[in-house]
Design an enzyme around this catalytic site. Sequence first.
Site, PDB file in Angstrom:
ATOM      1  N   GLU A  51      43.637 -12.806 -32.439  1.00  9.04           N
ATOM      2  CA  GLU A  51      42.369 -12.389 -32.263  1.00  9.04           C
ATOM      3  C   GLU A  51      41.835 -11.431 -33.461  1.00  9.04           C
ATOM      4  OE1 GLU A  51      43.776 -13.402 -27.989  1.00  9.04           O
ATOM      5  OE2 GLU A  51      44.497 -12.310 -29.671  1.00  9.04           O
ATOM      6  N   GLN A 114      45.400  -8.784 -16.624  1.00 12.14           N
ATOM      7  CA  GLN A 114      44.880  -8.657 -18.090  1.00 12.14           C
ATOM      8  C   GLN A 114      43.470  -8.085 -17.801  1.00 12.14           C
ATOM      9  OE1 GLN A 114      44.869 -12.887 -19.673  1.00 12.14           O
ATOM     10  NE2 GLN A 114      46.750 -12.536 -20.604  1.00 12.14           N
ATOM     11  N   LYS A 163      34.297 -12.933 -15.508  1.00  8.63           N
ATOM     12  CA  LYS A 163      34.655 -14.384 -15.550  1.00  8.63           C
ATOM     13  C   LYS A 163      33.593 -14.914 -14.417  1.00  8.63           C
ATOM     14  CE  LYS A 163      37.789 -18.117 -14.957  1.00  8.63           C
ATOM     15  NZ  LYS A 163      39.168 -18.614 -14.959  1.00  8.63           N
TER      16      LYS A 163
END
Length: 555
Positions: A51, A114, A163
């Site tokens: 990333e 996470q 999400k």
Amino acid sequence: MQLTGAEIVIECLKEQGVDTVFGYPGGAILNVYDELYKHSNEIRHILTSHEQGAAHAADGYARATGRVGVCFATSGPGATNLVTGIATAYMDSIPIVAITCNVGVSLLGKDSFQEIDIAGITMPITKHNYIVKDVTKLADTIRKAFVIAKKGRPGPVLIDIPKDITSTVTEYEPAVIEPVMPSEEVCEEDIQTALEMIRQSKKPYVFVGGGAILSGAHKELYEFIKKVDAPVTDSLMGKGAFPGTDELYTGMIGMHGTKTADYGVDECDLLIVAGARFSDRVTGNVKEFAKHAKILQFDVDAAEMNKNVLITEGVIGDLKVTLKRINELLEQQDHSEWKEKIMAYKEKYPLVYPSEGLTGPFVVEEIYRQTKGEAIIVTEVGQHQMWAAQYYKYTKPRTLLTSGGLGTMGYGLGAALGAKTGMPDKTVVNIAGDGCFRMNMNEIATAVRSNIPVIQVVINNHVLGMVRQWQDLFYGKRYSQTVLNDAVDFVKLAEAMGAEGVRVTTREEFQEAFARALTLGKPIVIDCQIDKDEKVWPMVAPGAPIREAFDEADM
């Protein structure tokens, strides 16, 4: 029309004219990637190896093209891996939009798998950031983010999207995006004060910073400098704003600037600062910096006025607008006697390096010769970065991409991938030291996978060159943890990743290898073996006045 949050993300990127995204998928951002898959003919996605490489690639894309760079990452470690790249863009005022996705709204703040507060983490290193907990606000948030990234002094913006927001459906209204134009506002009284200071000056010097490139002011700057009839220096970030081949150009200022520029700024009676922020690497001892001069600063950011150096007068506004206004009113000046003195310094204090053997300066000059000065040069950070600044003549803006403010080792290769993606018709060369290259050398695999033909030149002295130089000069030659005498073979590594690899030890070998690289059409790593004790000259000791620049002959 009814769209999911993920669909809105993609539609908003298309509204902004985004053609490329750099990123790495993960669980939290899967809905966005699934939607991106359906639009792969409209938005190209470059899958980086890490990333951090995605953030640097978005940065390099933005620097090379002048457009906003975009990167994606998932939650938790995916998001935190963007941090160094975001901070790099922030320090150099580069417009990028980083889009991360997080755990669902109901899981936020519960140490979920996470989960990380990426908005909180990046607050000090972004112009603005958002966490979007209401899908009805998503489109407007993305549109605002692009405006903020581009407007005034540019910079990075982060958008974090839980999400469940990416799967929630809401009404979406397409929008026509108006271009972000610079403000035409500039104080007329300040303009008149600036004009009077210029007219009264007998020994003016112009110092150009990165703001001249970000504002697109290079044409106005050239006209201004010719009217003022003054010698010119630049910072690392300002290279290419004024042609490095022009007779008025005297080289870079500061710790590794030319003696001509450092002495000239010390002796001038008016220092005109165009889009620069007085970095400590420029000023040296702040109390001694340009102490014989009045200082006139042009900058879009009022916060930069009197922040590092006390100025005499300032003009706040977009540099292109400011210079255009001054050019309309300023009469042609004549400073022949002052210029003659500075030109004598140029003749007396040229940049020199050994006439034999493979050296960093030779490599950079040979790259300049073979590319005819038309390449985009990207660098990592250290000795090779300074040689690239000193020995390549930049004549156009956006042709040197380098981490100036943060000094990010590992920046260059990702940035080179972004630059080549955004400017496919340009030759893109990343110049690295061996210490920097090993930090993100995994992005060679990205170059091969995505068929991005960058040229990677490694100035390999088997040490952390710039740190070792400081240890040599200021730490009694105690080389603590700066010797890299391991068994890493960059040629085999390049070949293992699918690229070409070649090792060179002589000038002739490098000339041949680089000529081949220019016509190869695929990624190549050129491992240049140089002496471990080669140094960057001139140099100003930390905390010393820039007039005390010294080189090997002085020692």
